[in-house]
Design a protein around this motif. Sequence first.
Motif, PDB file in Angstrom:
ATOM      1  N   LEU A 184      53.032  51.488  33.122  1.00 47.02           N
ATOM      2  CA  LEU A 184      54.226  51.062  32.237  1.00 47.02           C
ATOM      3  C   LEU A 184      54.749  50.238  33.428  1.00 47.02           C
ATOM      4  CD1 LEU A 184      57.503  51.267  32.624  1.00 47.02           C
ATOM      5  CD2 LEU A 184      56.338  50.853  29.848  1.00 47.02           C
ATOM      6  N   ILE A 185      55.207  48.980  33.121  1.00 46.21           N
ATOM      7  CA  ILE A 185      55.639  47.699  34.139  1.00 46.21           C
ATOM      8  C   ILE A 185      57.347  47.776  34.020  1.00 46.21           C
ATOM      9  CG2 ILE A 185      55.067  45.481  35.194  1.00 46.21           C
ATOM     10  CD1 ILE A 185      52.163  45.732  34.883  1.00 46.21           C
ATOM     11  N   LEU A 186      57.514  47.892  34.517  1.00 49.84           N
ATOM     12  CA  LEU A 186      59.312  47.847  34.111  1.00 49.84           C
ATOM     13  C   LEU A 186      60.123  46.958  34.974  1.00 49.84           C
ATOM     14  CD1 LEU A 186      62.405  48.608  32.928  1.00 49.84           C
ATOM     15  CD2 LEU A 186      62.480  50.567  35.558  1.00 49.84           C
ATOM     16  N   GLY A 187      60.021  45.685  34.590  1.00 51.41           N
ATOM     17  CA  GLY A 187      61.014  44.708  35.548  1.00 51.41           C
ATOM     18  C   GLY A 187      62.549  44.702  35.311  1.00 51.41           C
ATOM     19  N   VAL A 188      63.270  44.064  36.607  1.00 53.39           N
ATOM     20  CA  VAL A 188      64.598  44.545  35.858  1.00 53.39           C
ATOM     21  C   VAL A 188      64.746  43.054  36.521  1.00 53.39           C
ATOM     22  CG1 VAL A 188      66.778  45.344  36.937  1.00 53.39           C
ATOM     23  CG2 VAL A 188      64.976  46.899  36.885  1.00 53.39           C
ATOM     24  N   MET A 189      65.408  41.987  35.644  1.00 54.28           N
ATOM     25  CA  MET A 189      65.801  40.662  35.981  1.00 54.28           C
ATOM     26  C   MET A 189      66.887  40.977  36.477  1.00 54.28           C
ATOM     27  SD  MET A 189      65.202  39.816  32.041  1.00 54.28           S
ATOM     28  CE  MET A 189      64.294  40.256  31.226  1.00 54.28           C
ATOM     29  N   ASP A 190      67.120  39.918  37.288  1.00 52.24           N
ATOM     30  CA  ASP A 190      68.185  39.120  38.172  1.00 52.24           C
ATOM     31  C   ASP A 190      69.619  38.738  37.567  1.00 52.24           C
ATOM     32  OD1 ASP A 190      70.186  38.943  40.287  1.00 52.24           O
ATOM     33  OD2 ASP A 190      69.075  36.771  41.162  1.00 52.24           O
ATOM     34  N   GLU A 191      70.174  39.693  36.288  1.00 48.36           N
ATOM     35  CA  GLU A 191      71.177  39.404  35.343  1.00 48.36           C
ATOM     36  C   GLU A 191      72.103  40.981  35.824  1.00 48.36           C
ATOM     37  OE1 GLU A 191      69.424  38.509  31.712  1.00 48.36           O
ATOM     38  OE2 GLU A 191      67.728  37.386  32.206  1.00 48.36           O
ATOM     39  N   THR A 192      73.023  40.511  34.623  1.00 49.03           N
ATOM     40  CA  THR A 192      74.224  41.219  35.330  1.00 49.03           C
ATOM     41  C   THR A 192      74.162  42.600  33.870  1.00 49.03           C
ATOM     42  OG1 THR A 192      75.613  39.708  36.001  1.00 49.03           O
ATOM     43  CG2 THR A 192      76.943  41.338  34.864  1.00 49.03           C
ATOM     44  N   LEU A 193      74.039  43.709  33.860  1.00 46.92           N
ATOM     45  CA  LEU A 193      73.182  44.281  32.733  1.00 46.92           C
ATOM     46  C   LEU A 193      75.190  44.595  32.318  1.00 46.92           C
ATOM     47  CD1 LEU A 193      72.109  47.699  32.939  1.00 46.92           C
ATOM     48  CD2 LEU A 193      73.797  47.996  31.266  1.00 46.92           C
ATOM     49  N   VAL A 194      75.557  44.307  30.787  1.00 48.35           N
ATOM     50  CA  VAL A 194      75.974  44.164  29.660  1.00 48.35           C
ATOM     51  C   VAL A 194      75.542  45.315  28.842  1.00 48.35           C
ATOM     52  CG1 VAL A 194      77.643  42.898  28.315  1.00 48.35           C
ATOM     53  CG2 VAL A 194      76.310  41.819  30.003  1.00 48.35           C
ATOM     54  N   GLU A 195      76.586  46.560  29.289  1.00 48.28           N
ATOM     55  CA  GLU A 195      76.302  47.924  29.215  1.00 48.28           C
ATOM     56  C   GLU A 195      76.585  47.723  27.371  1.00 48.28           C
ATOM     57  OE1 GLU A 195      75.885  51.104  29.638  1.00 48.28           O
ATOM     58  OE2 GLU A 195      76.231  50.625  32.142  1.00 48.28           O
ATOM     59  N   SER A 196      77.351  46.780  26.204  1.00 43.85           N
ATOM     60  CA  SER A 196      77.693  47.184  25.089  1.00 43.85           C
ATOM     61  C   SER A 196      76.774  46.646  24.478  1.00 43.85           C
ATOM     62  CB  SER A 196      79.423  46.251  24.656  1.00 43.85           C
ATOM     63  OG  SER A 196      79.141  44.342  25.433  1.00 43.85           O
ATOM     64  N   LEU A 197      76.096  45.725  24.709  1.00 45.52           N
ATOM     65  CA  LEU A 197      74.372  45.208  24.292  1.00 45.52           C
ATOM     66  C   LEU A 197      73.670  46.490  23.746  1.00 45.52           C
ATOM     67  CD1 LEU A 197      74.467  41.575  25.927  1.00 45.52           C
ATOM     68  CD2 LEU A 197      75.464  42.457  23.814  1.00 45.52           C
ATOM     69  N   PHE A 198      73.686  47.841  24.331  1.00 49.59           N
ATOM     70  CA  PHE A 198      73.127  48.423  24.364  1.00 49.59           C
ATOM     71  C   PHE A 198      73.314  49.387  22.826  1.00 49.59           C
ATOM     72  CE2 PHE A 198      71.778  46.972  28.018  1.00 49.59           C
ATOM     73  CZ  PHE A 198      70.040  46.801  27.845  1.00 49.59           C
ATOM     74  N   ASP A 199      72.639  49.566  21.851  1.00 57.37           N
ATOM     75  CA  ASP A 199      73.154  50.442  20.704  1.00 57.37           C
ATOM     76  C   ASP A 199      72.308  51.553  21.176  1.00 57.37           C
ATOM     77  OD1 ASP A 199      74.556  48.637  18.918  1.00 57.37           O
ATOM     78  OD2 ASP A 199      73.155  47.830  18.672  1.00 57.37           O
ATOM     79  N   TRP A 200      72.871  52.751  20.139  1.00 60.20           N
ATOM     80  CA  TRP A 200      72.509  54.355  20.389  1.00 60.20           C
ATOM     81  C   TRP A 200      72.661  54.761  18.905  1.00 60.20           C
ATOM     82  CZ3 TRP A 200      70.059  56.404  24.722  1.00 60.20           C
ATOM     83  CH2 TRP A 200      69.848  57.837  24.010  1.00 60.20           C
TER      84      TRP A 200
END
Length: 232
Positions: free
Chosen positions: A105-121
């Motif tokens: 697994l390669i995990l990349g973290v972009m240089d962007e703000t994480l917006v919690e509301s964009l992630f559904d559960w």
Amino acid sequence: MSKEKTLESQVSGYISTVLREHFGKGPSSVFINIKRPFITIHIRGFLSPTESVLIKKQEHQKVAEVRDLLMNDIRTEIQRNLWKLTKLDIKDIYTDWDFDKETGLILGVMDETLVESLFDWPGDVDKQAFIEEIDRISKKGQKLPESTHIYWLNDRTILVLRTGVLVRIEKELIRNGYTEQLQLTKRPMEYKLIDEADLEPILKRKIADSFVNWDFVNNIGYTVLVLEAKQK
């Protein structure tokens, strides 16, 4: 084809090529998922003939050390070329491997703000119970994280981000330059804790693969769980 699917196809082709160039053998398949600011690259069928011999002799740590050295060497190259190819600004890259399953697994973290509301559960999965189980095994292993965040990246991929995971002796080891040794030591313990956790009953799914890594500078632990396909 959607823009995201086009990006995924471009990244998949590039990763297959760069691994083949640097390791002498490419993976049999590469699965990409982009959910900003994260990108996960799930690799299957990736073990060179030399590595295969060492794994048969139970020399997992030697293989891990060499993989880490090579990936550290090409990390900047991957970040630069992904920007040229896709304009994805990857700030950090983390890798982990399961040599027995020949997956990675390669995990990349972009240089962007994480917006919690964009992630559904998913509505049928108890999110709070999942977080509590992650916290329980974290405390059992070392300490309770300062915070635990979970992100459902797609139907088969969950990212767990824990902050404040390092104990004092680990911070001292990092300060004295023993980052690689600490990483190689922590991984087996983390795998064991995940195996012992009661996560599958909460998810109502089997966990096919689990991968771990750390941002030691910022005291963050990353865990990526790849689930088996949902039964129809």
